[in-house]
Design a protein around this motif. Structure first.
Motif, PDB file in Angstrom:
ATOM      1  N   PHE A  56       1.816   8.255   6.851  1.00  0.00           N
ATOM      2  CA  PHE A  56       2.283   7.240   6.144  1.00  0.00           C
ATOM      3  C   PHE A  56       2.401   7.302   4.551  1.00  0.00           C
ATOM      4  O   PHE A  56       1.454   6.697   3.979  1.00  0.00           O
ATOM      5  N   PRO A  57       3.289   8.217   4.145  1.00  0.00           N
ATOM      6  CA  PRO A  57       2.986   8.401   2.582  1.00  0.00           C
ATOM      7  C   PRO A  57       3.153   7.190   1.826  1.00  0.00           C
ATOM      8  O   PRO A  57       2.970   7.244   0.603  1.00  0.00           O
ATOM      9  N   GLU A  58       4.127   6.190   2.191  1.00  0.00           N
ATOM     10  CA  GLU A  58       4.397   5.014   1.462  1.00  0.00           C
ATOM     11  C   GLU A  58       3.421   3.991   1.404  1.00  0.00           C
ATOM     12  O   GLU A  58       3.064   2.920   0.693  1.00  0.00           O
ATOM     13  N   ILE A  59       1.840   4.561   1.958  1.00  0.00           N
ATOM     14  CA  ILE A  59       0.701   3.487   2.233  1.00  0.00           C
ATOM     15  C   ILE A  59      -0.215   3.975   1.330  1.00  0.00           C
ATOM     16  O   ILE A  59      -0.543   5.343   1.563  1.00  0.00           O
ATOM     17  N   VAL A  83       1.277  -1.257   0.061  1.00  0.00           N
ATOM     18  CA  VAL A  83       2.522  -0.457   0.275  1.00  0.00           C
ATOM     19  C   VAL A  83       2.980   0.138  -1.294  1.00  0.00           C
ATOM     20  O   VAL A  83       3.124  -0.947  -1.948  1.00  0.00           O
ATOM     21  N   GLU A  84       3.115   1.238  -1.654  1.00  0.00           N
ATOM     22  CA  GLU A  84       3.611   1.663  -2.801  1.00  0.00           C
ATOM     23  C   GLU A  84       5.229   1.036  -3.370  1.00  0.00           C
ATOM     24  O   GLU A  84       5.738   0.648  -2.468  1.00  0.00           O
ATOM     25  N   ASN A  85       5.117   0.621  -4.570  1.00  0.00           N
ATOM     26  CA  ASN A  85       6.380   0.031  -5.121  1.00  0.00           C
ATOM     27  C   ASN A  85       6.764  -1.287  -4.519  1.00  0.00           C
ATOM     28  O   ASN A  85       7.738  -1.643  -4.593  1.00  0.00           O
ATOM     29  N   THR A  86       5.764  -1.837  -3.985  1.00  0.00           N
ATOM     30  CA  THR A  86       6.021  -3.451  -3.639  1.00  0.00           C
ATOM     31  C   THR A  86       4.786  -4.018  -3.843  1.00  0.00           C
ATOM     32  O   THR A  86       3.731  -3.677  -4.422  1.00  0.00           O
ATOM     33  N   THR A  87       4.849  -5.542  -3.429  1.00  0.00           N
ATOM     34  CA  THR A  87       3.588  -6.251  -3.691  1.00  0.00           C
ATOM     35  C   THR A  87       2.962  -6.242  -2.283  1.00  0.00           C
ATOM     36  O   THR A  87       1.945  -7.252  -2.409  1.00  0.00           O
TER      37      THR A  87
END
Length: 97
Positions: A56-59, A83-87
């Protein structure tokens, strides 16, 4: 919510359990049936972080807490993540006994 359920599904699935994707799964259930020691808990903590980073590279993991009650052979795993690039920031708790 989808990310949270994906993490839960991943860690509750044993490798080889999913047809067509035999490498999928974190295999936490197998761990519970081994003898619980401090070394095992540290290994589990590191293993969880590594698997999330790979699958899960986005986490990004903020915390991993592994608590046990050896007399009951119970393990509780709490994973804090964002989560990357989110809130989006949340946590997953998995209990095994």
């Amino acid at each position: 919510e989808a990310i949270k359920y994906n993490l839960i599904n991943y860690f509750l699935t044993n490798p080889g359990e999913r047809p067509g994707n035999p490498n999928f799964g974190g295999g936490l259930r197998n761990f519970v049936f081994s003898q619980i020691t401090q070394g095992n808990l540290e290994f589990l903590r590191d293993d969880i972080q590594t698997k999330i980073k790979e699958e899960f590279p986005e986490i990004s993991v903020s915390t991993v807490e592994v608590n046990s009650i050896p007399d009951d052979n119970t393990v509780s795993v709490n994973i804090g993540y964002f989560v990357e690039n989110t809130t989006i920031e949340d946590e997953v708790t998995l209990n095994f006994s």
